[in-house]
Design an enzyme around this catalytic site. Sequence first.
Site, PDB file in Angstrom:
ATOM      1  N   CYS A  47      -2.758   8.235   4.126  1.00  0.00           N
ATOM      2  CA  CYS A  47      -2.742   7.988   2.683  1.00  0.00           C
ATOM      3  C   CYS A  47      -4.122   8.214   2.085  1.00  0.00           C
ATOM      4  O   CYS A  47      -4.260   8.453   0.893  1.00  0.00           O
ATOM      5  CB  CYS A  47      -2.239   6.592   2.382  1.00  0.00           C
TER       6      CYS A  47
ATOM      7  N   GLU B  43       0.886  -1.173   0.000  1.00  0.00           N
ATOM      8  CA  GLU B  43       0.000   0.000   0.000  1.00  0.00           C
ATOM      9  C   GLU B  43       0.914   1.211   0.000  1.00  0.00           C
ATOM     10  O   GLU B  43       1.712   1.408   0.919  1.00  0.00           O
ATOM     11  CB  GLU B  43      -0.906  -0.030   1.240  1.00  0.00           C
TER      12      GLU B  43
END
Length: 514
Positions: free
Chosen positions: A320, A286
Amino acid sequence: MVTAYRHEPFTDFTIEENKQAIQEALRNLNSQLGEHFPLVIGGERIQTEEQVISYNPANKTEVIGTVSKVNKELAEKAMQVALETFETWKNWDPESRARILFKAAAIIRRRKQEFNAYLVKEGGKPWKEADGETAECIDFLEYYGRQMLRLKNGSKVNSRANEFNTFTYIPLGVGIVISPFNFSLAIMGGTTVAAIVTGNTVLLKPSDRTPVVAAKFVEVMEEAGLPAGVLNYIPGAEPEIGDYLVGHPKTRFVSFTGSRAVGCHIYEHAAKVQPGQKWLKRVIAEMGGKDTVVVDESADIDLAVESIVYSAFGYAGQKCSAGSRAVVHEKIYDEVLEKCVALTKTLTVGTPEEGQYMGPVIDKGQFDKIMNYIEIGKGEGRLVTGGEGDDSIGYFIQPTIIADVDEKARIMQEEIFGPVLAFCKAKDMDHLMEIANNTEYGLTGAFLSKNQAHLERARREFHVGNLYLNRGCTAAIVGYQPFGGFNMSGTDSKAGGPDYLIQHMQAKSIGEQL
């Protein structure tokens, strides 16, 4: 029969009892600051001369704790221990492995305010953000334990007359888990236990900015009954040691959360087959995002304003999933911008220990990077609020909005990872969708509208792994909104989802002629 689980409830700090509980936890932690945490390899505590010092980002001279720093020799020792332990751990009944996760969840639940306090002090998280993260860690433990119970017998396949076929899942081997600072308990814990409950052994390298939280988590897993050698704590690795482990011929998979640049390097490095390596390594990655809150002309303006502001500035934008871009239809652009500025000015910034809305950014390097982006933004648009930073005591930056930004501007395209929001105007629905998809990332996005046709089009065309309609673009809940993104946001691993554990296993089909 697997029992259902609803996610861990959040603590209401407006209740005086809860407020006193976290304040007491903070006082207790303040009396313990400076503790040292050794490496943990095969259950053995190993002190090293070199150490990593963890500082409070809200008070940069305050030491939270120190951790021993792994070297290449000890990294190799950890690998050999993990390889040896895998030979027994892989044969544990999946239900027994799951039980350890449930016990760990119960321990953290009982010590919730203690872990909240560590996240406040080491991670710079406000109370609410810290509590949400601790709850998420508990959710990962509970959810992955229950998912393993669903997967333990494999999946049904057909059998013909005179044959019996089975389809089961088996562990991969030794995994390297590299976790980030921004969710130093939830992401670190979730990625670690997903590997463990599926029968793998782990070398855990947490972020050097938040290694103490990880050390406390390792203690919890030991208390829950995890055998020595299954989870090996090796913080502080230099880049070359990280490369050594990622490239090691006995490494079976790498689970990484962090920047695009590091993620791409790991992906490339893991792809090279080393002498003595007899498998292709798996990478679960990720790698961040540049996420957009899109508002059409029919949207509920007050809802849009709340969605934009809280998505942008929660945890100082160090997510994020943070909504760092607001793309608004030109008919309501001025009104939405004006209200976003007004709401942003109500946000309090300061020491999270005192219950402020927004705390510091994580360290000096991040502070300087964000302030540099603010200067870039001033040249690309109009600064309408914020823009100031103060690193005299801690690393504090005021929530910043830069308006009238071109859709191709740097602050519209590059991940800043801080409290900086770019505002951009769009002509129509086509233009809204064009801008929404114009970055190299594809993690989260939000679309706000009362127009059902527009909502349906967003479902089809807004190319992100996690799309939210008529709400903000952060705060995915384990088991409810599996999390992971497209394009340069990573491998779309969907943490907290029904397919996540399978990525840590391989399927074995067995057919027996009767």
